[in-house]
Design an enzyme around this catalytic site. Structure first.
Site, short mmCIF file in Angstrom:
data_model
loop_
_atom_site.label_atom_id
_atom_site.label_comp_id
_atom_site.label_asym_id
_atom_site.label_seq_id
_atom_site.Cartn_x
_atom_site.Cartn_y
_atom_site.Cartn_z
N ASN A 1 0.86 -1.18 0.00
CA ASN A 1 0.00 0.00 0.00
C ASN A 1 0.91 1.24 0.00
OD1 ASN A 1 -1.41 2.28 1.02
ND2 ASN A 1 -2.98 0.95 1.91
N ASP B 1 -1.99 -3.54 10.63
CA ASP B 1 -3.39 -3.67 10.25
C ASP B 1 -4.15 -2.57 10.99
OD1 ASP B 1 -5.15 -5.11 8.52
OD2 ASP B 1 -6.18 -5.87 10.29
N PHE C 1 -5.54 9.18 2.81
CA PHE C 1 -6.14 8.07 2.05
C PHE C 1 -7.24 7.43 2.89
CE2 PHE C 1 -4.33 4.21 4.09
CZ PHE C 1 -3.41 4.80 4.93
N ARG D 1 -1.33 5.37 13.30
CA ARG D 1 -0.11 4.76 12.75
C ARG D 1 1.13 5.45 13.31
NH1 ARG D 1 -1.71 4.80 8.17
NH2 ARG D 1 -2.63 2.75 8.24
P1 IMP Z 1 -5.70 -2.24 6.17
O1 IMP Z 1 -4.87 -1.96 7.36
O2 IMP Z 1 -4.89 -2.15 4.90
O3 IMP Z 1 -6.49 -3.51 6.27
O4 IMP Z 1 -6.70 -1.03 6.05
C1 IMP Z 1 -8.04 -1.10 6.43
C2 IMP Z 1 -8.85 0.02 5.82
O5 IMP Z 1 -8.66 1.19 6.58
C3 IMP Z 1 -8.57 0.37 4.38
O6 IMP Z 1 -9.80 0.69 3.75
C4 IMP Z 1 -7.71 1.59 4.45
O7 IMP Z 1 -7.90 2.43 3.35
C5 IMP Z 1 -8.20 2.22 5.74
N1 IMP Z 1 -7.11 2.90 6.41
C6 IMP Z 1 -5.94 2.35 6.85
N2 IMP Z 1 -5.16 3.31 7.39
C7 IMP Z 1 -5.86 4.48 7.27
C8 IMP Z 1 -5.57 5.81 7.64
O8 IMP Z 1 -4.49 6.15 8.16
N3 IMP Z 1 -6.52 6.72 7.37
C9 IMP Z 1 -7.71 6.40 6.80
N4 IMP Z 1 -8.03 5.17 6.42
C10 IMP Z 1 -7.11 4.21 6.66
#
Ligand code: IMP
Length: 193
Positions: A11, A70, A150, A179
């Protein structure tokens, strides 16, 4: 001298945030950099479980010490949804715009808009697995605002701020984000001899 570690993601948004947060002392390799172009299964039902799955997958198949994250957005009025299913809230293959639209639809007319982001980072070094968690509290806005960031950033306003994450600079977001907070603990651990 720069130290090197693998971040188990492809990502590009996450990668760029982590590279910025970890700074010049770290050379962060992505999955593409180690020639891993597979979709790593995220079949656990917790953020910690999925972060650990991703880290273990890379260690077992590619042999690298690494860390994986995650992240979920947990909305109080929706009993913590979309949570661990945040990436596919609007169904498989849907994008962030569809996920945000569904979330706003499900919160239509709801006055309690409290929510938080949670990130779990799993670090695997040799046989040892450690996890670090970061959280930021805020509210879900009525409409999206801002173009940076994002995912759900345009509809998440962290407590104590007037702007959504998508209206902030990268550094402003990283200083207070889920994060950013989880990564600060990771850096502290990695920097301790
Ligand atoms: P994953 O950690 O890649 O499974 O992300 C889960 C979901 O949360 C995805 O739809 C990402 O776009 C969203 N997401 C992850 N990190 C962020 C962030 O920092 N801001 C907003 N959305 C996030």
């Amino acid at each position: 001298m720069e130290k090197e570690i693998v971040f188990a993601t492809n990502n590009l948004h996450k990668l760029s945030e982590i590279r910025r947060i970890m700074g010049d002392q770290w050379h962060i390799l992505s999955l593409a950099d180690i020639n891993c172009n597979e979709d790593i299964p995220e079949t656990a039902d917790t953020l910690q479980g999925n972060a650990e799955l991703k880290a273990r997958f890379v260690k077992e198949r590619y042999g690298y010490d690494c860390f994986a994250d995650d992240t979920g957005l947990l909305v109080d009025a929706l009993d913590g949804a979309p949570g661990v299913y945040s990436a596919r809230y609007a169904g498989p293959g849907h994008d962030s715009a569809a996920n945000m639209a569904l979330l706003l639809e499900n919160l239509r007319g709801v006055t309690d808009r409290k929510a938080h982001f949670s990130t779990v980072i799993a670090l695997i070094q040799g046989e040892e697995m450690l996890t670090f968690e970061g959280r930021v509290d805020g509210t879900i806005t009525e409409t999206p605002a801002g173009t940076d960031g994002f995912g759900y950033d345009p509809i998440f306003r962290p407590d104590g701020h007037e702007e959504t994450f998508a209206q902030m600079s990268a550094d402003q977001k990283n200083a207070i984000s889920h994060r950013g907070r989880a990564t600060a603990q990771l850096i502290q651990h990695l920097s301790t001899p």
